[in-house]
Design a protein around this motif. Sequence first.
Motif, mmCIF file in Angstrom:
data_model
loop_
_atom_site.group_PDB
_atom_site.id
_atom_site.type_symbol
_atom_site.label_atom_id
_atom_site.label_comp_id
_atom_site.label_asym_id
_atom_site.label_seq_id
_atom_site.Cartn_x
_atom_site.Cartn_y
_atom_site.Cartn_z
ATOM 1 N N PRO A 31 51.720 45.691 52.906
ATOM 2 C CA PRO A 31 51.850 45.392 51.471
ATOM 3 C C PRO A 31 50.489 45.325 50.783
ATOM 4 O O PRO A 31 49.514 44.825 51.345
ATOM 5 C CB PRO A 31 52.536 44.022 51.451
ATOM 6 N N ILE A 32 50.448 45.852 49.582
ATOM 7 C CA ILE A 32 49.251 45.781 48.741
ATOM 8 C C ILE A 32 49.530 44.770 47.645
ATOM 9 O O ILE A 32 50.434 44.952 46.825
ATOM 10 C CB ILE A 32 48.931 47.160 48.127
ATOM 11 N N ASP A 33 48.785 43.671 47.643
ATOM 12 C CA ASP A 33 48.970 42.615 46.653
ATOM 13 C C ASP A 33 47.905 42.766 45.573
ATOM 14 O O ASP A 33 46.714 42.590 45.838
ATOM 15 C CB ASP A 33 48.853 41.242 47.321
ATOM 16 N N PRO A 34 48.308 43.082 44.334
ATOM 17 C CA PRO A 34 47.322 43.331 43.286
ATOM 18 C C PRO A 34 46.826 42.078 42.575
ATOM 19 O O PRO A 34 45.863 42.151 41.794
ATOM 20 C CB PRO A 34 48.102 44.213 42.309
ATOM 21 N N VAL A 35 47.459 40.958 42.821
ATOM 22 C CA VAL A 35 47.167 39.749 42.047
ATOM 23 C C VAL A 35 45.711 39.324 42.230
ATOM 24 O O VAL A 35 45.235 39.115 43.345
ATOM 25 C CB VAL A 35 48.110 38.602 42.456
ATOM 26 N N GLY A 36 44.999 39.220 41.103
ATOM 27 C CA GLY A 36 43.624 38.728 41.099
ATOM 28 C C GLY A 36 42.569 39.734 41.508
ATOM 29 O O GLY A 36 41.373 39.426 41.453
ATOM 30 N N ARG A 37 42.976 40.937 41.892
ATOM 31 C CA ARG A 37 42.005 41.905 42.406
ATOM 32 C C ARG A 37 41.306 42.701 41.307
ATOM 33 O O ARG A 37 40.213 43.228 41.518
ATOM 34 C CB ARG A 37 42.693 42.874 43.366
ATOM 35 N N TYR A 38 41.935 42.813 40.162
ATOM 36 C CA TYR A 38 41.408 43.698 39.122
ATOM 37 C C TYR A 38 41.178 42.968 37.796
ATOM 38 O O TYR A 38 41.093 43.600 36.749
ATOM 39 C CB TYR A 38 42.392 44.858 38.897
ATOM 40 N N ASP A 39 41.077 41.663 37.858
ATOM 41 C CA ASP A 39 40.979 40.870 36.629
ATOM 42 C C ASP A 39 39.747 41.208 35.797
ATOM 43 O O ASP A 39 39.757 41.043 34.575
ATOM 44 C CB ASP A 39 40.967 39.374 36.966
ATOM 45 N N ASP A 40 38.673 41.670 36.423
ATOM 46 C CA ASP A 40 37.426 41.940 35.709
ATOM 47 C C ASP A 40 37.305 43.385 35.231
ATOM 48 O O ASP A 40 36.267 43.758 34.660
ATOM 49 C CB ASP A 40 36.222 41.608 36.609
ATOM 50 N N LEU A 41 38.350 44.185 35.443
ATOM 51 C CA LEU A 41 38.296 45.600 35.081
ATOM 52 C C LEU A 41 39.144 45.897 33.851
ATOM 53 O O LEU A 41 40.140 45.212 33.594
ATOM 54 C CB LEU A 41 38.806 46.459 36.251
ATOM 55 N N PRO A 42 38.767 46.904 33.085
ATOM 56 C CA PRO A 42 39.631 47.347 31.980
ATOM 57 C C PRO A 42 41.000 47.744 32.531
ATOM 58 O O PRO A 42 41.113 48.224 33.665
ATOM 59 C CB PRO A 42 38.891 48.557 31.409
ATOM 60 N N THR A 43 42.030 47.560 31.722
ATOM 61 C CA THR A 43 43.405 47.793 32.176
ATOM 62 C C THR A 43 43.598 49.195 32.732
ATOM 63 O O THR A 43 44.175 49.388 33.814
ATOM 64 C CB THR A 43 44.392 47.559 31.024
ATOM 65 N N GLY A 44 43.117 50.199 32.008
ATOM 66 C CA GLY A 44 43.308 51.574 32.444
ATOM 67 C C GLY A 44 42.663 51.857 33.785
ATOM 68 O O GLY A 44 43.252 52.521 34.648
ATOM 69 N N LYS A 45 41.460 51.357 33.983
ATOM 70 C CA LYS A 45 40.754 51.578 35.249
ATOM 71 C C LYS A 45 41.447 50.848 36.388
ATOM 72 O O LYS A 45 41.567 51.384 37.502
ATOM 73 C CB LYS A 45 39.301 51.121 35.137
ATOM 74 N N ALA A 46 41.918 49.632 36.112
ATOM 75 C CA ALA A 46 42.618 48.866 37.142
ATOM 76 C C ALA A 46 43.864 49.603 37.602
ATOM 77 O O ALA A 46 44.144 49.702 38.806
ATOM 78 C CB ALA A 46 42.975 47.484 36.609
ATOM 79 N N ARG A 47 44.610 50.138 36.652
ATOM 80 C CA ARG A 47 45.831 50.867 37.010
ATOM 81 C C ARG A 47 45.518 52.118 37.820
ATOM 82 O O ARG A 47 46.209 52.434 38.786
ATOM 83 C CB ARG A 47 46.605 51.241 35.744
ATOM 84 N N ARG A 48 44.450 52.819 37.439
ATOM 85 C CA ARG A 48 44.099 54.045 38.157
ATOM 86 C C ARG A 48 43.664 53.739 39.589
ATOM 87 O O ARG A 48 44.064 54.421 40.542
ATOM 88 C CB ARG A 48 42.983 54.771 37.401
ATOM 89 N N LEU A 49 42.839 52.707 39.752
ATOM 90 C CA LEU A 49 42.348 52.356 41.081
ATOM 91 C C LEU A 49 43.486 51.906 41.992
ATOM 92 O O LEU A 49 43.552 52.305 43.166
ATOM 93 C CB LEU A 49 41.291 51.259 40.978
#
Length: 225
Positions: A179-197
């Motif tokens: 499982p890949i848990d996204p919670v808290g991993r991308y909080d410092d990134l712009p929304t679009g970049k977080a979704r792409r990564l």
Amino acid sequence: MPSPLYALLHSVVPPVAKAVWRPEIVGLENVPRTGPLLLASNHLSFVDSVVIPIVVPRAVTFLAKGEYFTGTGVRGALSRTWFEGLGMQPIDRDDSRAAMTSLDTALGVLESGGAFGIYPEGTRSRDGRLYRGRTGVAHLALSAGARVVPVGLRGTDRIQPVGSRLPRLARIRVAFGEPIDPVGRYDDLPTGKARRLLTDEVMSAIATLSGQEEAGVYNDRAPDA
């Protein structure tokens, strides 16, 4: 909670299907039994949406073409009963708002603590390659705080090749990644970049599980896909 019809079909269909196709199932312990969950899979055949719920030990919702639910007569009633019993929900893919409607439906399932099946490629691969993932899977995971389990299917294209109306006998493999848990991993990134990564991470895991060559481009929907 699954409907009585879902419970009835799943007491019969999985044992029969497993006896007929004898699928190789790998990593089933990676599928959380409770909580909001996205099962993100490669997409080789129409039967993918039947194979995954058969082997997963919890109810999984997939979207299906609206035509499967609107037929008339005995055939229409049987089709509607079958797809509703499998836990599928209709979507009109020719509606300009279809993409938004599908995301809303998925969010509803996740927010109720359910499991939702999604194909980040958007449509079936017609040449066996794995196409670039669209970021809807990451939008859902980040919005609902849902874990993503990557799924790699092999052989389902031989059960029902594109253009075939009846299923065939073939050996298949269903592999579930960690499982890949996204919670808290991308909080410092712009929304679009977080979704792409996050989407790229999911697709990389799917590629490892499925063994497919990565196409590196998006897969355009074919007229009969």
